[in-house]
Design a protein around this motif. Structure first.
Motif, mmCIF file in Angstrom:
data_model
loop_
_atom_site.group_PDB
_atom_site.id
_atom_site.type_symbol
_atom_site.label_atom_id
_atom_site.label_comp_id
_atom_site.label_asym_id
_atom_site.label_seq_id
_atom_site.Cartn_x
_atom_site.Cartn_y
_atom_site.Cartn_z
ATOM 1 N N SER A 36 0.813 -1.220 0.000
ATOM 2 C CA SER A 36 0.000 0.000 0.000
ATOM 3 C C SER A 36 0.843 1.264 0.000
ATOM 4 O O SER A 36 0.331 2.355 -0.265
ATOM 5 C CB SER A 36 -0.927 0.011 1.222
ATOM 6 N N GLU A 40 -1.990 1.773 -5.117
ATOM 7 C CA GLU A 40 -3.338 1.907 -4.579
ATOM 8 C C GLU A 40 -4.141 0.625 -4.780
ATOM 9 O O GLU A 40 -4.968 0.255 -3.941
ATOM 10 C CB GLU A 40 -4.056 3.083 -5.256
ATOM 11 N N TYR A 41 -3.875 -0.058 -5.877
ATOM 12 C CA TYR A 41 -4.612 -1.287 -6.195
ATOM 13 C C TYR A 41 -3.633 -2.398 -6.576
ATOM 14 O O TYR A 41 -2.572 -2.141 -7.148
ATOM 15 C CB TYR A 41 -5.569 -1.059 -7.370
ATOM 16 N N ASN A 133 -8.401 -2.947 -3.299
ATOM 17 C CA ASN A 133 -7.989 -1.607 -2.899
ATOM 18 C C ASN A 133 -7.114 -1.749 -1.660
ATOM 19 O O ASN A 133 -7.589 -2.127 -0.590
ATOM 20 C CB ASN A 133 -9.220 -0.750 -2.602
ATOM 21 N N LYS A 135 -5.289 0.347 0.352
ATOM 22 C CA LYS A 135 -5.464 1.205 1.532
ATOM 23 C C LYS A 135 -6.732 0.838 2.292
ATOM 24 O O LYS A 135 -6.739 0.812 3.532
ATOM 25 C CB LYS A 135 -5.475 2.671 1.101
ATOM 26 N N THR A 238 -7.503 4.197 -11.778
ATOM 27 C CA THR A 238 -6.554 5.284 -11.529
ATOM 28 C C THR A 238 -6.085 5.998 -12.789
ATOM 29 O O THR A 238 -5.725 7.175 -12.722
ATOM 30 C CB THR A 238 -5.312 4.744 -10.790
#
Length: 287
Positions: A36, A40-41, A133, A135, A238
């Motif tokens: 993370s 982000e992914y 995801n 985060k 993104t």
């Protein structure tokens, strides 16, 4: 340097053309890393099919490599213009995009298509993608101790479940063969389960997995296709300006899964307790 492509006969010697045993050959590759602090992914993609479905795809893919003067497709390097797709090696943006767009077109030609109104659908290669995801995963894990500590474990068990269900309910295959790109962290979680007599006794479908190997994706067109899916779906949420070939890949019929905070805060407790009781090897938690 020319890198020859390995045929399915060489990679999976147990699958013979005239064999009465039907095997679902599943190829896996990840997009981004489960970190993370960097991404982000993270995405895990698989593409599955029988030997008879993979063979014509493989021939078309190799013809396309030859047409564009490419040894293989590695999507991240192609998108960035890194070696072996650099300007010093004769590649410009137009040449790269033309090459990868043709790869996306070939994918669409051989993928399964669902039945819709005025469309009878067709059988073909089955793509499956699950994106996490990171985060939101970390936040869910902090809030709910039952969330698995490894994002890789969460991803591979979800994709594995989809492959097993597809094999049983749609493909009509008796056995499964798994091939992962080299040094991917996902494969080990399946090996943990395969090595557990207790787990296999509870889930006898694991006896249908007759091989679980890894290969260098540069030599395996099927892994290159999985890599293309993983790249496009890892950037799906993104990337502001997508390549034309990205849009084409994202438009292909695909079994897509997504896990964010809402999906993660309510894990199925019996499954969590069962996994803990197996005492699989401990792995470093995702940061």
């Amino acid at each position: 340097m020319h890198i020859p492509q390995v045929s399915l006969e060489e990679l999976i010697p147990h699958q013979e053309k005239d064999s009465l045993i039907v095997i679902l050959n599943c190829f896996f590759d990840g997009g981004n890393k489960s970190d993370s602090q960097q991404y982000e992914y993270v995405t895990l993609a698989s593409v599955s099919g029988t030997f008879q479905q993979w063979k014509p795809f493989e021939k078309s893919w190799k013809r396309n490599l030859k047409k564009h003067g490419a040894d293989y497709l590695h999507t991240t390097d192609a998108a960035a213009g890194n070696t072996p797709y650099s300007r010093d090696e004769g590649w410009d943006r137009d040449r790269i995009d033309s090459f990868v767009l043709d790869c996306a077109r070939i994918a669409g030609k051989y993928l399964a298509r669902p039945i819709k109104e005025n469309d009878p659908g067709r059988t073909g290669l089955y793509p499956c993608v699950v994106t996490l995801n990171l985060k939101e995963y970390i936040q869910a894990r902090n809030d709910v101790p039952d969330v698995p500590t490894s994002a890789d474990e969460l991803l591979v068990t979800q994709v594995l479940r989809k492959c097993l269900l597809f094999s049983r309910d749609f493909a009509g295959t008796q056995h499964l063969s798994f091939v992962f790109d080299q040094n991917e962290p996902f494969r080990g979680h399946i090996i943990d389960r395969q090595r557990s007599p207790k787990f296999v006794a509870l889930f006898p479908e694991f006896k249908n997995i007759i091989s679980n190997t890894e290969a260098d994706m540069r030599f395996v067109p099927a892994l290159q296709l999985a890599d293309l899916f993983a790249y496009c779906h890892s950037r799906k949420r993104t990337a502001v300006d997508k390549f034309r070939w990205e849009e084409k890949m994202l438009a292909h019929p695909t079994d897509v899964g997504y896990a964010g905070y809402k999906q993660l805060i309510a894990p199925i407790r019996p499954n969590i307790e069962l996994t803990r009781s197996m005492k699989f090897p401990r792995r470093a938690p995702t940061r």
